[in-house]
Design a protein around this motif. Structure first.
Motif, short mmCIF file in Angstrom:
data_model
loop_
_atom_site.label_atom_id
_atom_site.label_comp_id
_atom_site.label_asym_id
_atom_site.label_seq_id
_atom_site.Cartn_x
_atom_site.Cartn_y
_atom_site.Cartn_z
N ASP A 27 0.84 -1.20 0.00
CA ASP A 27 0.00 0.00 0.00
C ASP A 27 0.87 1.25 0.00
OD1 ASP A 27 -2.28 -1.55 0.11
OD2 ASP A 27 -2.82 -0.99 2.17
N LYS A 28 0.39 2.27 -0.70
CA LYS A 28 1.10 3.54 -0.74
C LYS A 28 0.64 4.39 0.44
CE LYS A 28 2.15 7.44 -3.74
NZ LYS A 28 1.90 8.08 -5.04
N LEU A 29 1.60 4.98 1.15
CA LEU A 29 1.27 5.88 2.23
C LEU A 29 0.80 7.21 1.67
CD1 LEU A 29 2.83 3.76 3.89
CD2 LEU A 29 3.93 5.63 5.09
N PRO A 30 0.06 7.99 2.46
CA PRO A 30 -0.30 9.33 2.01
C PRO A 30 0.97 10.13 1.70
CG PRO A 30 -1.51 8.75 4.00
CD PRO A 30 -0.48 7.68 3.78
N SER A 31 0.83 11.13 0.84
CA SER A 31 1.97 11.96 0.47
C SER A 31 2.46 12.78 1.67
CB SER A 31 1.58 12.91 -0.65
OG SER A 31 0.67 13.88 -0.16
N THR A 32 3.65 13.33 1.53
CA THR A 32 4.20 14.21 2.57
C THR A 32 3.22 15.34 2.85
OG1 THR A 32 6.46 13.67 1.94
CG2 THR A 32 6.14 15.70 3.18
N ALA A 33 2.68 15.94 1.79
CA ALA A 33 1.75 17.06 1.96
C ALA A 33 0.50 16.62 2.72
CB ALA A 33 1.36 17.63 0.60
N GLU A 34 -0.01 15.44 2.41
CA GLU A 34 -1.21 14.93 3.10
C GLU A 34 -0.91 14.66 4.57
OE1 GLU A 34 -3.49 12.68 -0.58
OE2 GLU A 34 -1.85 11.65 0.44
N LEU A 35 0.24 14.05 4.85
CA LEU A 35 0.61 13.78 6.24
C LEU A 35 0.83 15.07 7.02
CD1 LEU A 35 2.97 10.72 5.70
CD2 LEU A 35 0.75 10.70 6.84
N LYS A 36 1.46 16.05 6.37
CA LYS A 36 1.67 17.36 7.01
C LYS A 36 0.34 17.96 7.42
CE LYS A 36 3.87 20.53 4.86
NZ LYS A 36 4.45 21.37 3.80
N GLN A 37 -0.61 17.97 6.49
CA GLN A 37 -1.91 18.59 6.75
C GLN A 37 -2.69 17.80 7.80
OE1 GLN A 37 -4.29 19.16 3.25
NE2 GLN A 37 -5.79 20.41 4.33
N GLU A 38 -2.70 16.47 7.67
CA GLU A 38 -3.48 15.62 8.57
C GLU A 38 -2.99 15.74 10.02
OE1 GLU A 38 -4.36 10.86 9.25
OE2 GLU A 38 -3.69 11.53 7.29
N HIS A 39 -1.67 15.87 10.19
CA HIS A 39 -1.10 15.85 11.54
C HIS A 39 -0.63 17.21 12.02
CE1 HIS A 39 -1.38 11.48 11.78
NE2 HIS A 39 -1.03 11.49 10.50
N GLY A 40 -0.72 18.22 11.17
CA GLY A 40 -0.33 19.57 11.57
C GLY A 40 1.14 19.70 11.91
N VAL A 41 1.98 19.04 11.09
CA VAL A 41 3.43 19.05 11.33
C VAL A 41 4.15 19.57 10.10
CG1 VAL A 41 3.35 17.18 13.03
CG2 VAL A 41 3.69 16.63 10.61
N SER A 42 5.45 19.80 10.23
CA SER A 42 6.25 20.30 9.12
C SER A 42 6.72 19.15 8.22
CB SER A 42 7.47 21.05 9.65
OG SER A 42 8.38 20.13 10.24
N GLN A 43 7.22 19.52 7.05
CA GLN A 43 7.77 18.55 6.11
C GLN A 43 8.95 17.81 6.75
OE1 GLN A 43 8.20 19.99 2.13
NE2 GLN A 43 9.81 18.53 1.64
N THR A 44 9.74 18.53 7.53
CA THR A 44 10.90 17.92 8.20
C THR A 44 10.46 16.81 9.15
OG1 THR A 44 12.07 20.02 8.04
CG2 THR A 44 12.93 18.41 9.61
#
Length: 75
Positions: A27-44
């Motif tokens: 399975d493919k994980l959500p993109s970095t952008a999606e994870l950033k938005q979903e969890h309210g965290v930075s790209q780093t």
């Protein structure tokens, strides 16, 4: 005891979804952008969490394609 760093919390969250079977091998994980938005965290933070999971053998990154749940060698 100090709170866990955000990247460790995110790694734990992703790991639990993999271990529960919500995300199966391949399975493919959500993109970095999606994870950033979903969890309210930075790209780093997202990159650090994914890096830790890669080192643990739980996910595999494919350059230009995404991050996928690794096949598990159970036996």
């Amino acid at each position: 005891m100090p709170a866990k760093p955000k990247w460790a919390q995110l790694a734990d969250h992703i790991r639990s979804r993999i271990e529960s079977g919500e995300w199966a091998p391949g399975d493919k994980l959500p993109s970095t952008a999606e994870l950033k938005q979903e969890h309210g965290v930075s790209q780093t933070v997202v990159r650090q969490a994914i890096l830790v999971l890669q080192m643990q053998g739980l996910v595999e990154g494919v350059h230009g394609v995404g991050v996928f749940v690794a096949e598990r060698a159970e036996g």
